[in-house]
Design an enzyme around this catalytic site. Sequence first.
Site, PDB file in Angstrom:
ATOM      1  N   TYR A   1      -3.086  -1.102  10.444  1.00 17.14           N
ATOM      2  CA  TYR A   1      -3.130  -1.913   9.223  1.00 17.14           C
ATOM      3  C   TYR A   1      -1.965  -1.557   8.303  1.00 17.14           C
ATOM      4  O   TYR A   1      -1.231  -2.431   7.835  1.00 17.14           O
ATOM      5  CB  TYR A   1      -4.465  -1.715   8.481  1.00 17.14           C
ATOM      6  CG  TYR A   1      -4.329  -1.927   7.004  1.00 17.14           C
ATOM      7  CD1 TYR A   1      -4.124  -3.203   6.492  1.00 17.14           C
ATOM      8  CD2 TYR A   1      -4.351  -0.851   6.108  1.00 17.14           C
ATOM      9  CE1 TYR A   1      -3.945  -3.400   5.126  1.00 17.14           C
ATOM     10  CE2 TYR A   1      -4.176  -1.039   4.755  1.00 17.14           C
ATOM     11  CZ  TYR A   1      -3.975  -2.321   4.264  1.00 17.14           C
ATOM     12  OH  TYR A   1      -3.789  -2.505   2.931  1.00 17.14           O
ATOM     13  N   HIS A   2      -1.803  -0.278   8.030  1.00 10.68           N
ATOM     14  CA  HIS A   2      -0.730   0.125   7.114  1.00 10.68           C
ATOM     15  C   HIS A   2       0.646  -0.239   7.686  1.00 10.68           C
ATOM     16  O   HIS A   2       1.574  -0.556   6.937  1.00 10.68           O
ATOM     17  CB  HIS A   2      -0.802   1.626   6.818  1.00 10.68           C
ATOM     18  CG  HIS A   2      -1.990   2.013   5.980  1.00 10.68           C
ATOM     19  ND1 HIS A   2      -3.150   2.502   6.526  1.00 10.68           N
ATOM     20  CD2 HIS A   2      -2.210   1.965   4.641  1.00 10.68           C
ATOM     21  CE1 HIS A   2      -4.023   2.745   5.549  1.00 10.68           C
ATOM     22  NE2 HIS A   2      -3.478   2.436   4.397  1.00 10.68           N
TER      23      HIS A   2
ATOM     24  N   LYS B   1       1.640  -3.635   6.797  1.00  9.59           N
ATOM     25  CA  LYS B   1       2.114  -3.748   5.416  1.00  9.59           C
ATOM     26  C   LYS B   1       3.597  -3.345   5.318  1.00  9.59           C
ATOM     27  O   LYS B   1       4.341  -3.903   4.508  1.00  9.59           O
ATOM     28  CB  LYS B   1       1.258  -2.902   4.479  1.00  9.59           C
ATOM     29  CG  LYS B   1      -0.232  -3.228   4.550  1.00  9.59           C
ATOM     30  CD  LYS B   1      -0.584  -4.568   3.934  1.00  9.59           C
ATOM     31  CE  LYS B   1      -0.907  -4.418   2.477  1.00  9.59           C
ATOM     32  NZ  LYS B   1      -1.543  -5.617   1.884  1.00  9.59           N
TER      33      LYS B   1
ATOM     34  N   THR C   1       0.833  -1.205   0.000  1.00  6.38           N
ATOM     35  CA  THR C   1       0.000   0.000   0.000  1.00  6.38           C
ATOM     36  C   THR C   1       0.865   1.252   0.000  1.00  6.38           C
ATOM     37  O   THR C   1       1.917   1.294   0.654  1.00  6.38           O
ATOM     38  CB  THR C   1      -0.940   0.031   1.222  1.00  6.38           C
ATOM     39  OG1 THR C   1      -1.461   1.358   1.365  1.00  6.38           O
ATOM     40  CG2 THR C   1      -0.217  -0.327   2.502  1.00  6.38           C
TER      41      THR C   1
ATOM     42  N   SER D   1      -1.793   4.135  10.175  1.00  4.60           N
ATOM     43  CA  SER D   1      -2.738   3.215  10.826  1.00  4.60           C
ATOM     44  C   SER D   1      -1.991   1.943  11.161  1.00  4.60           C
ATOM     45  O   SER D   1      -0.896   1.689  10.642  1.00  4.60           O
ATOM     46  CB  SER D   1      -3.934   2.888   9.923  1.00  4.60           C
ATOM     47  OG  SER D   1      -3.662   1.751   9.112  1.00  4.60           O
TER      48      SER D   1
END
Lengths: 395, 395
Positions: free
Chosen positions: B195-196, B199, B158, B193
């Site tokens: 989530y990020h 990644k 991402t 975040s």
Amino acid sequence: MQHILILGGDGYLGWPTAMYFSRRGYNVTVVDNYFRRNACTELDVGMLYPVPTLQERAKIWHEKTGHEIKVVIGDLTDPEIMRSLFNGRVKYQWAVDHAFTGIPDTVMHYAEQPSAPYSLINYKYANITISNNLLVTNNLMFALRDYNRDAHVVHIGTMGEYGTPNIDIEEGWLEIEHKGRKDRFLFPRQASSLYHTTKIMDTDLMWFAVRMWNLKITDLMQGPVYGIETGESEVDDRLKTIFNYDEIFGTVVNRFITQAIVGYPLTVYGQGGQTRGYLNIKDTLQCVEKSVETPARPGELRIFNQIMETFSVMELAELTRKVGRKLGYEVQIKSIENPRKEAEEHYYNPAYHGLLDIGVIPHYLTEEVMQGMFRVVEEYKDNIRNDVIFKGIKW
Amino acid sequence: MQHILILGGDGYLGWPTAMYFSRRGYNVTVVDNYFRRNACTELDVGMLYPVPTLQERAKIWHEKTGHEIKVVIGDLTDPEIMRSLFNGRVKYQWAVDHAFTGIPDTVMHYAEQPSAPYSLINYKYANITISNNLLVTNNLMFALRDYNRDAHVVHIGTMGEYGTPNIDIEEGWLEIEHKGRKDRFLFPRQASSLYHTTKIMDTDLMWFAVRMWNLKITDLMQGPVYGIETGESEVDDRLKTIFNYDEIFGTVVNRFITQAIVGYPLTVYGQGGQTRGYLNIKDTLQCVEKSVETPARPGELRIFNQIMETFSVMELAELTRKVGRKLGYEVQIKSIENPRKEAEEHYYNPAYHGLLDIGVIPHYLTEEVMQGMFRVVEEYKDNIRNDVIFKGIKW
């Protein structure tokens, strides 16, 4: 009285840290799930001498010094166990004052799977390393977010996060200029084991939490630690810390001394050109003490490189041979094919003045210091098992 | 015939990717554990229309086109499930040829918890995000190490890994000069975040595996995707991909169009100054196809920035209002307090020419394209639940 919570309080560094702060008047709680001991049993890598359980050690410490170290046995990957340490629901396995529910002012975070070879035995141990290290760190971040944003976290990172870049290693941060614009970033990191990679991820998790929730965190990028005795272990012989001399959990200086004593040739990977920074276990204690006394500010991820001097592996082997020979040991050095994928020769120039600036006074690995370690290990010579020293776990 | 394994084959991008390659003559296997669907049920965030199970979709696809997409239902955080895809022990829930055990030439890795708000609902969802995303990636790395180092992995990363640095964002890598010395590093990354952040960790895990085991990996740093229809979904209406319009799983353009249609004011955080790169779902398919056709080399982690144009959130809201009004909708824009911690104004200048260089021809978010999306969403107007659009998950 400041309350210090020590996550991973049964470990090589955790237990000496607990005694150190307890003796200095801090209120100390230790938490551990015996991960390290259980792993040693499972993998059949003996320790140099038996060590009493954490509860027993806390009892001995209390009997000998009158100081209380409260003990919680629990798995910190379970968020409810972590949260109980901050929300008043804590249950002690051993304590004088079982009713104490004080919220910690400082959290020492040592609760990690600490071995590079362990993380690469196979995919199962790799997953255990990832899950354990990241879930413990994340559970801590969310517990602080939800209950206590004012606590100061002191985390043990590793110099291995940086790897061996071709530029000078700064203390955690680097200002980068690119196409005429500037910004400040975490120093670029690329590790040479999966374990070390989880520590990079820890730093990323903590940096996220610091930015989002204004937490106060000090991340200590530590090199391999050597040594056995600390001021507090002199109180009673049973209080000495865990000592591993195997390839998985033993650090290199501790291993070499043990190998020298039993006549096991010192296992140097390749030409032994890999250079790293090292420190005495007594300096780990100093470094965390100084970090606790001068905490990071809210919204600050403060990073120090926690090493006192650098050596190549061959230099350590030669020092061990020299000291060993003086003590009458016939020490051989044996170059073996490197089971790891790492550069034989590399640039290595790390900065490490931040901890000195806040008052740490280094111990160095002199011949006398190493001789002292020989003397302690010799006492347990009959316990040393040659078969656990080297198994050749490949990357 | 090249065999493509698609991890996360039930998702918004996974299923269209499966059909895309299947139609072009590839042998396709999809794997999913219905994580996304189950999460939508658990959190009660409705989809725009019901979507048949993966097994049903594979059957419909086979009936309509004669092409076979083999289906494995399983949790890829379980290493044995992951390894079964490479060691001949695979079990299909649906297939024409159940005996097929071909080792994949290409692995598309979409099998991740993909939502920033989901990762920050609370500590439980945070831990699920960490465990799911990192264990799946790690299981894949070890399965390749142990069984198939020649496979090419195409992973969806991402753009959020980079955050919003004050320097130009390059495609994955940056040469850094410091005190007269130089080295090349992963571009500095700091996400806004959890989530990020997982990644970022994925990239670190993959970079470790590439260096250690000479794997071949392409990491596509993708921006938010919009769109519903792809060439293959026209085959049968039941083959359209999952479409979420809620704050947790809906991407911003898809959400805004849905909100416009039901008269729900477009929720712009703050002044809507946050700029990001976007792309059409059709271009995701082109990007992965071109990446598959020109694989990374052994020992190469190749990174492309997968966006086609940049917009601020306010620009997207204004475009939605403009198109909506032409279609007769009374579209309001409502600025609300930003529940996230992110910069209202920031520098943002990402490079994104690598995918164009290997042949991708971009679609842009024109008024006509958006009007086409309005027409599809309108068909399901009666299914839209206003109560699931915005819940205000705070960071």
